[in-house]
Design a protein around this motif. Structure first.
Motif, PDB file in Angstrom:
ATOM      1  N   VAL A 296      -8.612   4.436  -2.241  1.00 11.01           N
ATOM      2  CA  VAL A 296      -8.437   2.977  -2.268  1.00 11.01           C
ATOM      3  C   VAL A 296      -8.916   2.376  -0.948  1.00 11.01           C
ATOM      4  O   VAL A 296      -9.641   1.366  -0.934  1.00 11.01           O
ATOM      5  CB  VAL A 296      -6.964   2.609  -2.536  1.00 11.01           C
ATOM      6  N   LEU A 297      -8.530   2.981   0.169  1.00 13.27           N
ATOM      7  CA  LEU A 297      -8.952   2.469   1.474  1.00 13.27           C
ATOM      8  C   LEU A 297     -10.476   2.480   1.600  1.00 13.27           C
ATOM      9  O   LEU A 297     -11.077   1.536   2.138  1.00 13.27           O
ATOM     10  CB  LEU A 297      -8.331   3.303   2.591  1.00 13.27           C
ATOM     11  N   THR A 298     -11.093   3.548   1.119  1.00 13.23           N
ATOM     12  CA  THR A 298     -12.555   3.646   1.199  1.00 13.23           C
ATOM     13  C   THR A 298     -13.228   2.564   0.358  1.00 13.23           C
ATOM     14  O   THR A 298     -14.218   1.947   0.790  1.00 13.23           O
ATOM     15  CB  THR A 298     -13.017   5.040   0.736  1.00 13.23           C
ATOM     16  N   GLU A 299     -12.704   2.324  -0.845  1.00 15.87           N
ATOM     17  CA  GLU A 299     -13.278   1.283  -1.697  1.00 15.87           C
ATOM     18  C   GLU A 299     -13.044  -0.105  -1.110  1.00 15.87           C
ATOM     19  O   GLU A 299     -13.926  -0.976  -1.159  1.00 15.87           O
ATOM     20  CB  GLU A 299     -12.680   1.372  -3.103  1.00 15.87           C
ATOM     21  N   VAL A 300     -11.857  -0.329  -0.541  1.00 16.61           N
ATOM     22  CA  VAL A 300     -11.585  -1.613   0.116  1.00 16.61           C
ATOM     23  C   VAL A 300     -12.578  -1.832   1.248  1.00 16.61           C
ATOM     24  O   VAL A 300     -13.133  -2.928   1.409  1.00 16.61           O
ATOM     25  CB  VAL A 300     -10.139  -1.654   0.650  1.00 16.61           C
ATOM     26  N   ALA A 301     -12.819  -0.782   2.033  1.00 18.27           N
ATOM     27  CA  ALA A 301     -13.779  -0.897   3.147  1.00 18.27           C
ATOM     28  C   ALA A 301     -15.150  -1.308   2.636  1.00 18.27           C
ATOM     29  O   ALA A 301     -15.820  -2.163   3.230  1.00 18.27           O
ATOM     30  CB  ALA A 301     -13.858   0.427   3.893  1.00 18.27           C
ATOM     31  N   GLY A 302     -15.567  -0.706   1.510  1.00 22.60           N
ATOM     32  CA  GLY A 302     -16.867  -1.057   0.956  1.00 22.60           C
ATOM     33  C   GLY A 302     -16.931  -2.497   0.495  1.00 22.60           C
ATOM     34  O   GLY A 302     -17.928  -3.193   0.716  1.00 22.60           O
ATOM     35  N   ARG A 303     -15.876  -2.968  -0.147  1.00 22.53           N
ATOM     36  CA  ARG A 303     -15.870  -4.362  -0.614  1.00 22.53           C
ATOM     37  C   ARG A 303     -15.858  -5.338   0.568  1.00 22.53           C
ATOM     38  O   ARG A 303     -16.527  -6.382   0.532  1.00 22.53           O
ATOM     39  CB  ARG A 303     -14.650  -4.603  -1.509  1.00 22.53           C
TER      40      ARG A 303
ATOM     41  N   SER B 263      -6.234   2.669 -13.674  1.00 22.99           N
ATOM     42  CA  SER B 263      -6.743   1.757 -12.648  1.00 22.99           C
ATOM     43  C   SER B 263      -5.564   1.167 -11.889  1.00 22.99           C
ATOM     44  O   SER B 263      -4.463   1.015 -12.432  1.00 22.99           O
ATOM     45  CB  SER B 263      -7.588   0.641 -13.279  1.00 22.99           C
ATOM     46  N   ILE B 264      -5.808   0.845 -10.626  1.00 17.91           N
ATOM     47  CA  ILE B 264      -4.741   0.373  -9.749  1.00 17.91           C
ATOM     48  C   ILE B 264      -5.063  -1.042  -9.281  1.00 17.91           C
ATOM     49  O   ILE B 264      -6.099  -1.263  -8.642  1.00 17.91           O
ATOM     50  CB  ILE B 264      -4.595   1.286  -8.518  1.00 17.91           C
ATOM     51  N   PRO B 265      -4.202  -2.009  -9.581  1.00 18.94           N
ATOM     52  CA  PRO B 265      -4.423  -3.357  -9.035  1.00 18.94           C
ATOM     53  C   PRO B 265      -4.075  -3.376  -7.547  1.00 18.94           C
ATOM     54  O   PRO B 265      -3.064  -2.824  -7.117  1.00 18.94           O
ATOM     55  CB  PRO B 265      -3.464  -4.221  -9.852  1.00 18.94           C
TER      56      PRO B 265
ATOM     57  N   CYS C 116      -8.878  -8.356  -5.309  1.00 17.30           N
ATOM     58  CA  CYS C 116      -7.945  -8.392  -6.443  1.00 17.30           C
ATOM     59  C   CYS C 116      -8.624  -8.596  -7.789  1.00 17.30           C
ATOM     60  O   CYS C 116      -8.029  -8.360  -8.847  1.00 17.30           O
ATOM     61  CB  CYS C 116      -6.900  -9.486  -6.236  1.00 17.30           C
ATOM     62  N   ALA C 117      -9.897  -9.035  -7.788  1.00 18.47           N
ATOM     63  CA  ALA C 117     -10.549  -9.381  -9.049  1.00 18.47           C
ATOM     64  C   ALA C 117     -10.744  -8.167  -9.949  1.00 18.47           C
ATOM     65  O   ALA C 117     -10.624  -8.271 -11.178  1.00 18.47           O
ATOM     66  CB  ALA C 117     -11.895 -10.051  -8.770  1.00 18.47           C
ATOM     67  N   GLU C 118     -11.044  -7.025  -9.388  1.00 19.51           N
ATOM     68  CA  GLU C 118     -11.315  -5.832 -10.189  1.00 19.51           C
ATOM     69  C   GLU C 118     -10.397  -4.707  -9.754  1.00 19.51           C
ATOM     70  O   GLU C 118     -10.409  -4.313  -8.584  1.00 19.51           O
ATOM     71  CB  GLU C 118     -12.775  -5.409 -10.018  1.00 19.51           C
ATOM     72  N   PRO C 119      -9.594  -4.153 -10.670  1.00 18.18           N
ATOM     73  CA  PRO C 119      -8.700  -3.046 -10.304  1.00 18.18           C
ATOM     74  C   PRO C 119      -9.500  -1.845  -9.796  1.00 18.18           C
ATOM     75  O   PRO C 119     -10.674  -1.668 -10.120  1.00 18.18           O
ATOM     76  CB  PRO C 119      -7.984  -2.725 -11.612  1.00 18.18           C
ATOM     77  N   PHE C 120      -8.836  -1.022  -9.017  1.00 17.10           N
ATOM     78  CA  PHE C 120      -9.472   0.159  -8.440  1.00 17.10           C
ATOM     79  C   PHE C 120      -9.320   1.325  -9.421  1.00 17.10           C
ATOM     80  O   PHE C 120      -8.198   1.751  -9.728  1.00 17.10           O
ATOM     81  CB  PHE C 120      -8.826   0.503  -7.094  1.00 17.10           C
TER      82      PHE C 120
ATOM     83  N   PHE D  92       0.828  -1.215   0.000  1.00 15.98           N
ATOM     84  CA  PHE D  92       0.000   0.000   0.000  1.00 15.98           C
ATOM     85  C   PHE D  92       0.860   1.261   0.000  1.00 15.98           C
ATOM     86  O   PHE D  92       0.482   2.290  -0.569  1.00 15.98           O
ATOM     87  CB  PHE D  92      -0.929   0.004   1.221  1.00 15.98           C
ATOM     88  N   LYS D  93       2.037   1.206   0.607  1.00 14.24           N
ATOM     89  CA  LYS D  93       2.912   2.372   0.644  1.00 14.24           C
ATOM     90  C   LYS D  93       3.275   2.844  -0.767  1.00 14.24           C
ATOM     91  O   LYS D  93       3.365   4.053  -1.031  1.00 14.24           O
ATOM     92  CB  LYS D  93       4.185   2.063   1.431  1.00 14.24           C
ATOM     93  N   SER D  94       3.455   1.882  -1.664  1.00 14.28           N
ATOM     94  CA  SER D  94       3.807   2.252  -3.037  1.00 14.28           C
ATOM     95  C   SER D  94       2.668   3.003  -3.721  1.00 14.28           C
ATOM     96  O   SER D  94       2.902   3.848  -4.593  1.00 14.28           O
ATOM     97  CB  SER D  94       4.179   1.005  -3.840  1.00 14.28           C
ATOM     98  N   ILE D  95       1.419   2.705  -3.343  1.00 14.77           N
ATOM     99  CA  ILE D  95       0.274   3.430  -3.907  1.00 14.77           C
ATOM    100  C   ILE D  95       0.315   4.884  -3.455  1.00 14.77           C
ATOM    101  O   ILE D  95       0.147   5.811  -4.253  1.00 14.77           O
ATOM    102  CB  ILE D  95      -1.053   2.758  -3.494  1.00 14.77           C
ATOM    103  N   ASN D  96       0.554   5.091  -2.154  1.00  9.16           N
ATOM    104  CA  ASN D  96       0.661   6.466  -1.648  1.00  9.16           C
ATOM    105  C   ASN D  96       1.830   7.204  -2.281  1.00  9.16           C
ATOM    106  O   ASN D  96       1.719   8.378  -2.653  1.00  9.16           O
ATOM    107  CB  ASN D  96       0.828   6.446  -0.123  1.00  9.16           C
TER     108      ASN D  96
END
Length: 466
Positions: free
Chosen positions: A349-356, A411-413, A399-403, A334-338
């Motif tokens: 990304v964190l918000t979408e992960v929380a939703g999933r 989009s970010i895997p 992991c199935a759908e990129p963000f 996750f650090k690399s995304i930031n």
């Protein structure tokens, strides 16, 4: 509020002070006495009364001056003040209420009526104090900045509850001339209309001989719809015992001598304002409690909630004999995304992960954010195979759908690693030691470390030790 309850009696006539002290002391209240406004600030700070009984006219002022003095000190402003007037002085009673006094008593009065008034006012003040933390509404988010736009309070809803439609009509017509409130009418003893409508801010109840009126007051006070409504009783005549019973059964005020419009209007305005303030405090308190248990970014539960809930689930498991699952999930790299896209994208990304995560677990358990990119999932009453299926499903859905980023084709895997601890009741308090939620979290963390070490984007299980 003191253990006994401290009552300050202010009267320039010594015999009046002595009489009140005898009546109140017999009921186990602590009584402090004064006779004039001079020196009152010092007396108030020293005695910290819970209630003030003040003669309408003092040697150097009025009961209204006492109320103003208290209102000027934030630490004393909520102390109720009762004006004591002469018998049958209607004008003095109306004037006292217009001056902002909390209630009025007229000499001579029975011990039962005096003490009922005292109990009612102390009960109201006690409820208000419970809504404050350390006497500071701002500590639960109620106080607003000085620059906040002023919004006038709503007019409030008033319900009239009388024995006949004719009485209701008369009352409504009289009040409508002086109040902007929405007024509904209902006939005793049928409460269906009040209980099924929006909760009224105040209810004016016609009281009569017998227990019917008092029972209605008690019933209204016990219902969720009307529990916090101001209840004002109206009775014909000056039956002190009936008035005292009405106060003890839940009335906030009782108007003796019939429906006097000016008095009813003043009491309604005061009690509606108090009730609306209390409503704001209750809402603010609920919001403060919710915020203290919620992660601001994702809307998930936070670590504080998670540890408490985990403890409760474990204890329930001990009683039910059913197993439960604890998962610690951590986003991979996750650090690399930031670093690459910035923290604002990382937050998305964190918000979408929380939703999933939430949509995967749904009502089977709870999901909490317990660290930067770390989440805790706990599922009660679940066998091992089902817990593993849920953990695998979480990995797949992350992991199935990129963000996808808003306003961008980019989009970010993202992948996630999960440490799963399967918890059996027999293992929770081995050797008689108390259960600690932190122990389960550490155990799931060890499994998470194993998942990271094994290549990430997978689930590792840490079963109970034999």
């Amino acid at each position: 509020m003191s253990v006994q309850g401290t009552i300050l009696v202010l009267d320039g006539v010594s015999t009046n002070r002595i009489m009140l002290k005898v009546q109140l002391t017999a009921a186990w209240y602590h009584v402090v006495q004064g006779e004039r406004l001079r020196g009152l600030p010092t007396l108030l700070r020293r005695s910290q009364p819970d209630l003030v009984l003040a003669a309408q006219t003092l040697p150097d002022g009025k009961a209204a001056d006492v109320k103003k003095l208290l209102a000027g000190d934030p630490t004393l402003a909520d102390i109720p003040v009762v004006a004591i007037t002469q018998q049958n002085d209607k004008a003095a009673r109306i004037q006292a209420l217009a001056d902002g006094l909390d209630d009025v008593l007229a000499y001579p009065f029975k011990d039962t009526l005096l003490l009922a008034h005292v109990r009612s006012l102390l009960r109201i003040r006690g409820k208000q104090q419970e809504l404050r933390i350390n006497d500071e509404p701002k500590s639960i988010g109620f106080a607003e900045p000085q620059t906040a736009f002023y919004k006038p309070p709503p007019a409030g809803l008033v319900a009239l509850l009388a024995h006949s439609t004719r009485t209701n009509s008369t009352w409504r017509k009289a009040l409508s001339k002086q109040m902007p409130n929405s007024i509904s009418t209902h006939t005793l003893p049928n409460l269906k209309g009040i209980l099924s409508a929006p909760a009224p801010d105040a209810i004016v109840v016609e009281l009569g001989p017998g227990a019917a009126g008092q029972t209605i007051l008690s019933d209204l006070r016990s219902r969720a719809t009307t529990r916090h409504s101001a209840l004002i009783g109206v009775m014909q005549g000056d039956n002190a015992d009936l008035a005292a019973e009405a106060l003890d059964w839940g009335a906030d005020a009782v108007c003796q001598g019939g429906f006097e419009t000016d008095e009813i209007v003043l009491r309604l305005k005061r009690h509606i304002a108090r009730k609306q303030t209390d409503d704001k405090l209750r809402a603010s308190l609920r919001k403060g409690l919710t915020d203290s248990l919620t992660d601001a970014l994702t809307g998930l539960h936070n670590r504080r909630f998670a540890m408490s809930a985990l403890d409760q689930i474990a204890r329930k498991s001990l009683n039910s004999g059913r197993s439960f699952a604890v998962m610690v999930a951590d986003l991979d790299h996750f650090k690399s995304i930031n670093d690459r896209f910035g923290h604002s994208v990382g937050d998305l990304v964190l918000t979408e992960v929380a939703g999933r995560l939430q949509r995967t677990v749904e009502k089977a358990g709870f999901v909490a954010r317990i660290g930067g990119e770390e989440f805790l999932i706990c599922i009660p009453d679940v066998p091992q195979e089902n817990a593993l299926e849920t953990a695998d499903l979480i990995c797949d859905r992350i992991c199935a759908e990129p963000f996808r980023l808003p306003d961008s084709q980019l989009s970010i895997p993202v992948t996630i690693s999960i440490g799963l601890r399967l918890c059996e009741p027999w293992s929770l308090n081995r050797s008689g030691s108390p259960f600690l939620a932190g122990d389960l979290l550490k155990s799931a963390d060890i499994a998470l470390y194993a998942a990271k070490k094994a290549g990430r984007n997978q689930v590792q299980i840490r079963p109970d030790a034999a």
